[in-house]
Design a protein around this motif. Structure first.
Motif, short mmCIF file in Angstrom:
data_model
loop_
_atom_site.label_atom_id
_atom_site.label_comp_id
_atom_site.label_asym_id
_atom_site.label_seq_id
_atom_site.Cartn_x
_atom_site.Cartn_y
_atom_site.Cartn_z
N TYR A 98 0.84 -1.14 0.05
CA TYR A 98 -0.05 -0.24 0.04
C TYR A 98 0.86 1.14 0.11
N THR A 99 2.02 1.06 0.76
CA THR A 99 2.77 2.43 1.11
C THR A 99 3.86 2.55 -0.41
N LYS A 100 4.36 1.19 -1.02
CA LYS A 100 5.05 1.52 -1.97
C LYS A 100 4.37 1.96 -3.35
N ASN A 101 3.15 1.53 -3.39
CA ASN A 101 2.16 2.07 -4.53
C ASN A 101 1.63 3.23 -4.38
N THR A 102 1.73 3.84 -3.22
CA THR A 102 1.19 5.31 -3.18
C THR A 102 1.25 6.03 -4.38
N LYS A 103 0.32 6.86 -5.02
CA LYS A 103 0.65 7.69 -6.11
C LYS A 103 0.36 9.09 -5.70
N LEU A 104 1.17 9.94 -6.46
CA LEU A 104 1.04 11.36 -6.04
C LEU A 104 1.10 12.28 -7.39
N LYS A 105 0.59 13.36 -7.28
CA LYS A 105 0.69 14.34 -8.63
C LYS A 105 2.07 15.15 -8.53
N ALA A 106 2.68 15.26 -7.39
CA ALA A 106 3.97 16.07 -7.22
C ALA A 106 3.86 17.56 -7.50
N GLY A 107 2.57 18.10 -7.44
CA GLY A 107 2.62 19.47 -7.68
C GLY A 107 2.70 19.64 -9.16
N LEU A 108 3.02 18.92 -10.00
CA LEU A 108 3.00 19.24 -11.55
C LEU A 108 2.09 18.42 -12.50
N PHE A 109 1.18 17.72 -12.04
CA PHE A 109 0.39 16.93 -12.67
C PHE A 109 -1.02 17.21 -12.39
N GLU A 110 -1.91 17.73 -13.23
CA GLU A 110 -3.31 17.65 -13.02
C GLU A 110 -4.22 16.34 -12.91
N ARG A 111 -3.91 15.51 -13.93
CA ARG A 111 -4.62 14.25 -13.93
C ARG A 111 -3.85 13.05 -13.90
N LYS A 112 -2.56 13.29 -14.07
CA LYS A 112 -1.60 11.99 -14.05
C LYS A 112 -0.97 11.95 -12.61
N SER A 113 -0.48 10.77 -12.19
CA SER A 113 0.03 10.24 -10.97
C SER A 113 1.29 9.50 -11.34
N VAL A 114 2.18 9.59 -9.97
CA VAL A 114 3.52 8.79 -10.18
C VAL A 114 3.69 8.14 -8.83
N LYS A 115 4.36 6.92 -8.67
CA LYS A 115 4.72 6.51 -7.39
C LYS A 115 5.49 7.30 -6.77
N GLY A 116 5.18 7.29 -5.27
CA GLY A 116 5.97 8.05 -4.15
C GLY A 116 7.46 7.76 -4.22
N LYS A 117 7.64 6.26 -4.37
CA LYS A 117 9.00 5.85 -4.18
C LYS A 117 9.76 6.37 -5.42
N ASP A 118 9.28 6.22 -6.62
CA ASP A 118 10.07 6.87 -7.68
C ASP A 118 10.43 8.09 -7.64
N LEU A 119 9.17 8.98 -7.29
CA LEU A 119 9.67 10.32 -7.21
C LEU A 119 10.73 10.61 -6.17
N LEU A 120 10.60 9.95 -5.08
CA LEU A 120 11.55 10.28 -3.73
C LEU A 120 12.91 9.79 -4.41
N VAL A 121 13.28 8.66 -5.08
CA VAL A 121 14.34 8.44 -5.81
C VAL A 121 14.86 9.43 -6.63
N TYR A 122 13.92 9.93 -7.35
CA TYR A 122 14.41 11.06 -8.49
C TYR A 122 14.70 12.33 -7.95
N ILE A 123 14.13 12.66 -7.03
CA ILE A 123 14.59 14.00 -6.23
C ILE A 123 15.69 13.98 -5.63
N ASN A 124 16.27 12.94 -5.04
CA ASN A 124 17.48 12.52 -4.35
C ASN A 124 18.55 12.27 -5.19
N LYS A 125 18.30 12.05 -6.59
CA LYS A 125 19.36 11.93 -7.48
C LYS A 125 19.73 13.31 -8.13
#
Length: 226
Positions: A139-166
């Motif tokens: 449930y936690t791993k698959n959480t989807k977020l709009k990241a303040g960037l997308f109106e109708r699309k979402s991305v996984k929180g884990k993928d977003l975290l790894v991206y911004i860390n890099k």
């Protein structure tokens, strides 16, 4: 964070929200979506077929063309970490704001409209099940977020975290340090003081935030302070 008070009126629960534009004495304010819409890439991004990491990358490449990006970058990244922690599913571009001042200063607004998070649609019965459910990790791993960037699309929180860390390591590290030193004991005392919550909601909130904190640090290969 926007200042909010939970209240009940005639048996119904609600919130009182303090006007942060007036509180900060800003001369003008504008939502992120309205500002980003001036970028050529904005509509293309909203209508694109990109998904997952490609979508995240396109979103951040777009916002780096935003004239105020360097001014808001740290706050914007901090917002991402917070939203991953609470599992906010609705931080679309119109759910953050900039404040403009007469002296030319521009600031990121306090964070607001965080309601679509923390299992907000779950019944008490579901919350109690989730507290002990082995599927909590999924449930936690698959959480989807709009990241303040997308109106109708979402991305996984884990993928977003790894991206911004890099790609934004300094800003990410500051946010992670805040998370590492977050006072869980004080948080627990606060949750237990809220008589407006049911027992199931209390147990859930006391479980999900420490759990998500551990998962965020795990995804980054970090450890909690003992």
């Amino acid at each position: 964070m926007m200042k909010v008070e939970m209240v009940t009126r005639k048996g119904r629960r609600g919130c009182l929200l303090k006007n942060f534009v007036k509180e900060n004495r800003a001369d003008m304010n504008s939502e992120g979506g309205a500002l980003l819409a001036n970028l050529v890439e904005y509509e293309e991004l909203q209508e694109s077929s990109l998904i997952n990491n490609d979508l995240i990358d396109a979103g951040f490449r777009m916002i780096q063309h935003f004239k105020y990006w360097e001014l808001i970058k740290s706050d914007f990244i901090n917002m991402q970490i917070f939203d991953i922690l609470i599992g906010n599913q609705d931080r679309h571009p119109y759910n953050w704001m900039l404040l403009f001042f007469n002296d030319g200063d521009v600031k990121f607004s306090p964070i607001y409209d965080n309601g679509a998070s923390l299992g907000w649609r779950f019944t008490d019965e579901k919350l109690m099940t989730m507290v002990t459910d082995p599927a909590m990790n999924k449930y936690t791993k698959n959480t989807k977020l709009k990241a303040g960037l997308f109106e109708r699309k979402s991305v996984k929180g884990k993928d977003l975290l790894v991206y911004i860390n890099k790609h934004f390591p300094e800003e990410c590290e500051r946010s992670i340090q805040n998370l590492i030193t977050f006072d869980m004991e004080e948080y627990s005392q606060f949750i237990n003081s809220l008589n407006i919550l049911s027992q199931a909601q209390m147990k859930w909130l006391l479980h999900i935030i420490p759990f998500r904190k551990r998962k965020i640090l795990e995804w980054l290969g970090r450890e909690e302070e003992q």
